[in-house]
Design a protein around this motif. Structure first.
Motif, mmCIF file in Angstrom:
data_model
loop_
_atom_site.group_PDB
_atom_site.id
_atom_site.type_symbol
_atom_site.label_atom_id
_atom_site.label_comp_id
_atom_site.label_asym_id
_atom_site.label_seq_id
_atom_site.Cartn_x
_atom_site.Cartn_y
_atom_site.Cartn_z
ATOM 1 N N ASP A 328 1.053 -1.343 0.105
ATOM 2 C CA ASP A 328 -0.081 -0.114 0.097
ATOM 3 C C ASP A 328 0.875 1.218 0.104
ATOM 4 N N ARG A 329 1.896 1.209 0.690
ATOM 5 C CA ARG A 329 2.749 2.395 0.736
ATOM 6 C C ARG A 329 3.544 2.611 -0.770
ATOM 7 N N ILE A 330 3.844 1.490 -1.306
ATOM 8 C CA ILE A 330 4.417 1.521 -2.576
ATOM 9 C C ILE A 330 3.489 2.288 -3.559
ATOM 10 N N ALA A 331 2.052 1.689 -3.423
ATOM 11 C CA ALA A 331 1.259 2.202 -4.266
ATOM 12 C C ALA A 331 0.886 3.568 -3.899
ATOM 13 N N THR A 332 0.857 4.333 -2.665
ATOM 14 C CA THR A 332 0.848 5.405 -2.577
ATOM 15 C C THR A 332 1.786 6.282 -3.151
ATOM 16 N N GLU A 333 3.313 5.840 -3.182
ATOM 17 C CA GLU A 333 4.084 6.604 -3.601
ATOM 18 C C GLU A 333 3.983 6.691 -5.241
ATOM 19 N N GLU A 334 3.623 5.733 -5.868
ATOM 20 C CA GLU A 334 3.289 5.603 -7.172
ATOM 21 C C GLU A 334 2.089 6.848 -7.586
#
Length: 413
Positions: A328-334
């Protein structure tokens, strides 16, 4: 003022106006003398000699502005035109106060072409022609000339709908057209698209797929498009009636109808804002205090949307960030990177004077560390950083005077 007025200069009249009481008979007589002076043959000949020279130089006699024209053509500088139009317009208002609509009409007819010429140089001055036309229509009605009044009312309708309101939505119009061309329909935000303040939060607190997500978030682009291009704005009067999605009675400029300015408790009372919006209101109330010249008052309802535009840094929605997974954190950064891509390709977010990044250092890190990115996103705006406002950030108490200085410096000077 008779022959004596022929010996006076424009500045002499201005000085006399400064010394007399507003609305007095003395002021009325001075304005009559000033208009007589501006219409005198000697003044017109003097203006021709002053404005046009062999070098193509144009000088504004009273404002001392200078403009050079390479093509040697005659152009009148807008500031100078206003020096002439204003006395005609002001005297017309005085005649109207005295129920002398015939003389007021004649003066407004002389002012309107000057306002039109000013508008050509600077479209932002259209409002002057609009309000002068409004006064002229009143005169025509009072004089019983309904047919001519109807023609000018049509002109007013054009000025209001196709000039003033189009300009009001110009920046967001360009943004919407760009996004539509790119085939993306992101969440844009809420509030006044012409405000001086932009507040950027972390992400919307909706749960993807629930009713509020579909109404308030997923349909945001559509709501803006309908507002700007489909006349949707004409069906809603902000703060005067509740919103109604089913009947199109919804407006992204002020999306929440008369929320009471009280913080929700654990009971989540209907009719009160979320904690974030409650503190957005507190922030705007504190900023407004400088403009009003009074202490920091508390608004009775949530109305911060009129003074700012709000958007989010991430397109991902979640009620909070507690215990989110690595994916989820990676998705937010993207999501943030993708949002940066289209934000910097448009100029909408670069129009604000003040940007308040209310999203905490973890979300704003790239902007804080990369000045080029900050300029690409927000242009020359003064950027202020604070935590996400689900609770009050005390650092804002020191930053608010700086924000007020950017917004209101010179207001009382």
């Amino acid at each position: 003022m008779g022959k004596k007025s022929e010996q006076l200069s424009y500045l002499d009249f201005l000085d006399a106006l400064d010394k007399c009481k507003s609305g007095s008979d003395e002021e009325f007589e001075i304005y009559k003398g000033l208009v007589e002076y501006l219409e005198s043959e000697s003044e017109i000949n003097e203006l021709k000699e002053t404005l046009i020279s062999d070098e193509g130089r144009i000088i504004c006699p009273y404002t001392e502005d200078v403009k050079y024209e390479d093509d040697m053509k005659f152009h009148i500088f807008p500031a100078f035109l206003d020096d002439i139009a204003a006395p005609f317009d002001n005297l017309a208002v005085m005649y109207m106060d005295r129920n002398d609509y015939e003389n007021a009409f004649l003066l407004l007819q002389k002012a309107l072409p000057l306002y039109r010429a000013m508008e050509i140089y600077n479209p932002a001055l259209t409002y002057q022609r609009y309000y002068a036309t409004l006064r002229l229509v009143e005169c025509l009605h009072k004089m019983g000339n309904e047919k001519l009044a109807l023609y000018y009312e049509y002109e007013m309708k054009y000025l209001k709908c196709d000039v003033l309101e189009e300009r009001e939505y110009r920046n967001i119009r360009r943004l919407l057209l760009y996004l539509k061309k790119k085939g993306i329909t992101p969440f844009i935000g809420y509030g006044n698209p012409n405000a001086d303040i932009l507040i950027v939060g972390k992400e919307c607190a909706h749960v993807e797929g629930d009713e509020n997500y579909d109404k308030f978030y997923k349909s945001n682009f559509e709501h803006w498009y309908e507002t700007v291009f489909c006349g949707h704005k004409c069906t809603y009067k902000s703060g005067e009636e509740p919103y109604d999605f089913e009947h199109g009675n919804f407006h992204p400029i002020n999306p929440f109808y008369k929320l009471e300015n009280k913080k929700q408790s654990s009971k989540k009372e209907i009719g009160r804002p979320s904690a974030t919006y409650y503190y957005y209101q507190r922030l705007i109330d504190k900023i407004r205090a400088c403009r009003s010249g009074k202490g920091c008052g508390k608004s009775e309802i949530i109305d911060f949307f009129s003074d700012c535009f709000i958007t989010e840094l991430s397109d991902k929605c979640r009620p909070n960030n507690k215990n989110i997974s690595k994916s989820d954190r990676i998705a937010t950064e993207e999501s943030i990177r993708n949002r940066f891509d289209w934000m910097r390709e448009t100029d909408f977010f670069r129009q604000f004077k003040v940007v308040i990044l209310a999203c905490g250092p973890s979300y704003a890190k790239r902007i804080m560390e990369d000045e080029t990115l900050r300029l690409q996103l927000f242009g020359n705006a003064q950027v202020f950083y604070c935590n996400q406002l689900s609770r009050w950030d005390k650092t804002l108490d020191k930053k608010i005077p700086e924000i007020q200085k950017v917004l209101y410096e010179g207001l009382y000077s």
